[in-house]
Design a protein around this motif. Sequence first.
Motif, PDB file in Angstrom:
ATOM      1  N   LEU A  99      27.820 109.113   6.432  1.00 51.92           N
ATOM      2  CA  LEU A  99      28.569 108.569   7.565  1.00 51.92           C
ATOM      3  C   LEU A  99      29.526 107.525   7.011  1.00 51.92           C
ATOM      4  CD1 LEU A  99      28.646 108.559  10.736  1.00 51.92           C
ATOM      5  CD2 LEU A  99      27.162 106.556  10.593  1.00 51.92           C
ATOM      6  N   GLU A 100      30.822 107.714   7.247  1.00 48.63           N
ATOM      7  CA  GLU A 100      31.819 106.809   6.685  1.00 48.63           C
ATOM      8  C   GLU A 100      33.123 106.896   7.471  1.00 48.63           C
ATOM      9  OE1 GLU A 100      32.525 108.162   2.664  1.00 48.63           O
ATOM     10  OE2 GLU A 100      32.828 110.212   3.325  1.00 48.63           O
ATOM     11  N   PRO A 101      33.990 105.895   7.334  1.00 49.32           N
ATOM     12  CA  PRO A 101      35.314 106.002   7.939  1.00 49.32           C
ATOM     13  C   PRO A 101      36.071 107.143   7.252  1.00 49.32           C
ATOM     14  CG  PRO A 101      34.848 103.732   7.304  1.00 49.32           C
ATOM     15  CD  PRO A 101      33.776 104.593   6.705  1.00 49.32           C
ATOM     16  N   VAL A 102      36.681 108.009   8.014  1.00 48.10           N
ATOM     17  CA  VAL A 102      37.435 109.128   7.440  1.00 48.10           C
ATOM     18  C   VAL A 102      38.794 109.233   8.121  1.00 48.10           C
ATOM     19  CG1 VAL A 102      35.422 110.483   6.718  1.00 48.10           C
ATOM     20  CG2 VAL A 102      36.355 110.819   8.991  1.00 48.10           C
ATOM     21  N   ALA A 103      39.737 109.777   7.383  1.00 45.21           N
ATOM     22  CA  ALA A 103      41.066 110.056   7.915  1.00 45.21           C
ATOM     23  C   ALA A 103      41.511 111.397   7.354  1.00 45.21           C
ATOM     24  CB  ALA A 103      42.045 108.952   7.529  1.00 45.21           C
ATOM     25  N   TYR A 104      42.110 112.200   8.194  1.00 43.12           N
ATOM     26  CA  TYR A 104      42.589 113.511   7.778  1.00 43.12           C
ATOM     27  C   TYR A 104      44.103 113.532   7.873  1.00 43.12           C
ATOM     28  CZ  TYR A 104      38.048 115.677   7.322  1.00 43.12           C
ATOM     29  OH  TYR A 104      36.804 116.009   6.871  1.00 43.12           O
ATOM     30  N   LEU A 164      46.615 121.259  15.220  1.00 31.22           N
ATOM     31  CA  LEU A 164      45.154 121.204  15.321  1.00 31.22           C
ATOM     32  C   LEU A 164      44.676 120.068  16.210  1.00 31.22           C
ATOM     33  CD1 LEU A 164      44.308 121.582  11.508  1.00 31.22           C
ATOM     34  CD2 LEU A 164      44.093 123.354  13.267  1.00 31.22           C
ATOM     35  N   ASP A 165      43.458 120.219  16.709  1.00 27.92           N
ATOM     36  CA  ASP A 165      42.672 119.124  17.255  1.00 27.92           C
ATOM     37  C   ASP A 165      41.664 118.769  16.165  1.00 27.92           C
ATOM     38  OD1 ASP A 165      43.971 119.239  19.700  1.00 27.92           O
ATOM     39  OD2 ASP A 165      42.342 120.295  20.723  1.00 27.92           O
ATOM     40  N   ILE A 166      41.538 117.478  15.860  1.00 31.47           N
ATOM     41  CA  ILE A 166      40.608 117.013  14.834  1.00 31.47           C
ATOM     42  C   ILE A 166      39.541 116.189  15.544  1.00 31.47           C
ATOM     43  CG2 ILE A 166      40.340 115.768  12.659  1.00 31.47           C
ATOM     44  CD1 ILE A 166      43.394 116.138  12.245  1.00 31.47           C
ATOM     45  N   LEU A 167      38.295 116.660  15.491  1.00 31.23           N
ATOM     46  CA  LEU A 167      37.184 116.051  16.224  1.00 31.23           C
ATOM     47  C   LEU A 167      36.190 115.454  15.236  1.00 31.23           C
ATOM     48  CD1 LEU A 167      36.667 119.030  18.684  1.00 31.23           C
ATOM     49  CD2 LEU A 167      38.147 117.029  18.985  1.00 31.23           C
ATOM     50  N   TYR A 168      35.861 114.181  15.434  1.00 29.36           N
ATOM     51  CA  TYR A 168      34.994 113.441  14.513  1.00 29.36           C
ATOM     52  C   TYR A 168      33.633 113.197  15.164  1.00 29.36           C
ATOM     53  CZ  TYR A 168      39.563 112.372  12.447  1.00 29.36           C
ATOM     54  OH  TYR A 168      40.817 112.461  11.895  1.00 29.36           O
ATOM     55  N   PHE A 169      32.554 113.521  14.417  1.00 29.96           N
ATOM     56  CA  PHE A 169      31.191 113.397  14.917  1.00 29.96           C
ATOM     57  C   PHE A 169      30.356 112.545  13.965  1.00 29.96           C
ATOM     58  CE2 PHE A 169      32.972 117.279  16.555  1.00 29.96           C
ATOM     59  CZ  PHE A 169      32.530 117.341  17.863  1.00 29.96           C
ATOM     60  N   VAL A 215      32.682 110.892  18.263  1.00 30.29           N
ATOM     61  CA  VAL A 215      32.990 109.463  18.217  1.00 30.29           C
ATOM     62  C   VAL A 215      34.492 109.204  18.263  1.00 30.29           C
ATOM     63  CG1 VAL A 215      30.841 108.784  17.076  1.00 30.29           C
ATOM     64  CG2 VAL A 215      32.851 109.399  15.692  1.00 30.29           C
ATOM     65  N   SER A 216      35.302 110.243  18.017  1.00 31.52           N
ATOM     66  CA  SER A 216      36.747 110.069  18.008  1.00 31.52           C
ATOM     67  C   SER A 216      37.409 111.438  17.992  1.00 31.52           C
ATOM     68  CB  SER A 216      37.157 109.264  16.773  1.00 31.52           C
ATOM     69  OG  SER A 216      38.525 108.980  16.758  1.00 31.52           O
ATOM     70  N   LYS A 217      38.653 111.474  18.407  1.00 37.77           N
ATOM     71  CA  LYS A 217      39.400 112.731  18.320  1.00 37.77           C
ATOM     72  C   LYS A 217      40.882 112.438  18.160  1.00 37.77           C
ATOM     73  CE  LYS A 217      39.290 113.516  23.350  1.00 37.77           C
ATOM     74  NZ  LYS A 217      38.473 112.393  23.754  1.00 37.77           N
ATOM     75  N   GLN A 218      41.547 113.315  17.459  1.00 40.40           N
ATOM     76  CA  GLN A 218      43.001 113.322  17.327  1.00 40.40           C
ATOM     77  C   GLN A 218      43.427 114.693  17.845  1.00 40.40           C
ATOM     78  OE1 GLN A 218      44.993 110.875  16.287  1.00 40.40           O
ATOM     79  NE2 GLN A 218      43.584 109.462  15.280  1.00 40.40           N
ATOM     80  N   VAL A 219      44.220 114.708  18.900  1.00 41.15           N
ATOM     81  CA  VAL A 219      44.554 115.980  19.540  1.00 41.15           C
ATOM     82  C   VAL A 219      46.026 116.332  19.366  1.00 41.15           C
ATOM     83  CG1 VAL A 219      42.673 115.797  21.206  1.00 41.15           C
ATOM     84  CG2 VAL A 219      44.928 114.909  21.801  1.00 41.15           C
ATOM     85  N   ASP A 220      46.274 117.629  19.374  1.00 45.59           N
ATOM     86  CA  ASP A 220      47.635 118.158  19.242  1.00 45.59           C
ATOM     87  C   ASP A 220      48.352 117.586  18.021  1.00 45.59           C
ATOM     88  OD1 ASP A 220      47.386 119.745  21.582  1.00 45.59           O
ATOM     89  OD2 ASP A 220      47.796 117.976  22.806  1.00 45.59           O
ATOM     90  N   ALA A 236      35.791 105.633  14.493  1.00 43.51           N
ATOM     91  CA  ALA A 236      34.435 105.214  14.128  1.00 43.51           C
ATOM     92  C   ALA A 236      34.012 106.052  12.916  1.00 43.51           C
ATOM     93  CB  ALA A 236      33.473 105.432  15.299  1.00 43.51           C
ATOM     94  N   PRO A 237      33.037 105.579  12.147  1.00 37.75           N
ATOM     95  CA  PRO A 237      32.561 106.380  11.017  1.00 37.75           C
ATOM     96  C   PRO A 237      32.100 107.763  11.484  1.00 37.75           C
ATOM     97  CG  PRO A 237      31.696 104.159  10.882  1.00 37.75           C
ATOM     98  CD  PRO A 237      32.358 104.290  12.237  1.00 37.75           C
ATOM     99  N   ALA A 238      32.333 108.759  10.627  1.00 39.10           N
ATOM    100  CA  ALA A 238      31.990 110.142  10.971  1.00 39.10           C
ATOM    101  C   ALA A 238      31.304 110.816   9.794  1.00 39.10           C
ATOM    102  CB  ALA A 238      33.245 110.920  11.365  1.00 39.10           C
ATOM    103  N   ARG A 239      30.521 111.829  10.108  1.00 48.50           N
ATOM    104  CA  ARG A 239      29.836 112.648   9.097  1.00 48.50           C
ATOM    105  C   ARG A 239      30.335 114.088   9.152  1.00 48.50           C
ATOM    106  NH1 ARG A 239      24.494 112.305   6.695  1.00 48.50           N
ATOM    107  NH2 ARG A 239      24.554 113.758   4.975  1.00 48.50           N
TER     108      ARG A 239
END
Length: 148
Positions: free
Chosen positions: A66-71, A80-85, A92-97, A114-117
């Motif tokens: 579990l860590e902070p991530v960026a794509y 894309l939709d980027i969904l963080y869990f 815990v977060s999403k970046q859409v369109d 938020a941190p994601a895995r």
Amino acid sequence: MTPLRPLLFAVLLLSGCASASGPWVEVGGQRYTVEIADDEAERARGLMFREEMAPDHGMLFIHDELEPVAYWMKNTKIPLDILYFDNERKLVSKQVDVPPCTLGDRCPNYPSEAPARYVLELNAGQAAKLKLQDGAELKLSPAIPPAR
């Protein structure tokens, strides 16, 4: 035909069907067939250079912790939709369109709040279609290896 032959045929048929289904995830009541990116090289390549992705497909990125991530969308040709869990597979977060990017190393980052895995990339518009909100649960098929 001996009685064992039909049974053997049924077992072989069923085992072939189970392995052909491949890994999947469910989120928002929708099932998606996914490719798994669970090492550094696979995560770095992601969906680069793809011209399209089937509507019911995606890519699941599994991080080591579990860590902070960026794509980013370097060499990615489809929105894309980027969904963080998190560890519990809660959204815990999403970046859409998120649009494709042809700027190479100058493509912007899309961080998690938020941190994601686990990170799930789907075709743009899926998060809105499913009305996904923080806390939505990501269900994993048995074919997906447990996080290391």
